[in-house]
Write an enzyme that holds these catalytic residues in place. Sequence first.
Site, PDB file in Angstrom:
ATOM      1  N   VAL A   8       0.864  -1.171   0.000  1.00 60.59           N
ATOM      2  CA  VAL A   8       0.000   0.000   0.000  1.00 60.59           C
ATOM      3  C   VAL A   8       0.900   1.219   0.000  1.00 60.59           C
ATOM      4  CG1 VAL A   8      -2.045  -1.064   1.051  1.00 60.59           C
ATOM      5  CG2 VAL A   8      -0.247  -0.126   2.525  1.00 60.59           C
ATOM      6  N   SER A   9       0.337   2.361  -0.376  1.00 57.73           N
ATOM      7  CA  SER A   9       1.166   3.552  -0.593  1.00 57.73           C
ATOM      8  C   SER A   9       1.557   4.287   0.671  1.00 57.73           C
ATOM      9  CB  SER A   9       0.444   4.523  -1.530  1.00 57.73           C
ATOM     10  OG  SER A   9       0.254   3.907  -2.774  1.00 57.73           O
ATOM     11  N   THR A  10       0.763   4.161   1.750  1.00 59.83           N
ATOM     12  CA  THR A  10       1.073   4.901   2.973  1.00 59.83           C
ATOM     13  C   THR A  10       0.870   4.009   4.184  1.00 59.83           C
ATOM     14  OG1 THR A  10      -1.174   5.693   3.408  1.00 59.83           O
ATOM     15  CG2 THR A  10       0.179   7.021   1.901  1.00 59.83           C
TER      16      THR A  10
END
Length: 194
Positions: A8-10
């Site tokens: 996931v990106s964050t």
Amino acid sequence: MELGYARVSTTHQDLERQLDALGHHGIPDERIYTDKKTGATIDRPGFTELRRYARSGDTIIATNLDRLGRNLRECLNVVHELREQGIGIKTLKDPIPIDTTDDSPMAELAVALLALFAHMERVFMRERAAHAREATAATGKLPGRPRKLDPNQLAAAQAALDTGQTADQIAAAFGVSRATLYRNLTENKPADQQ
């Protein structure tokens, strides 16, 4: 051997959906590598460890090709480098199934198309976000989610902090977390005081 990869990106996002899909596919937890970092960079600890561990004949399974990276060039480079090492990539949920263990021209076309679509979505997402920020700024509002505390509450919270009340007490009084209190206070300060 099949090895799983989820990203996931964050740090605020959740890996559960991807981990469930990999688990249902039959990949045990100890063979799943994860990252909570943007796909725009290839410098991801979990992915680096996965690449070190993978051997010729192994296949990396991800839910979608864009989990490997959203940058078109990087995504295609990763697929190419892994194929050169004899490591395949399969995806579980892409609209066009990806299986780089298949050397057919259609398999190569599917990888190129999905990487291009992921790259285009990233570009469009940035454009939409920039437009939303501009539209919000034009109305005089702050961009992003609405603040939990209004200016009067922030002034009262700052006054309470200045008189010696603890952040935990103030946060509880306003029904927010301590982190939210600090974030709202920081965002409310003029730029030269931050």
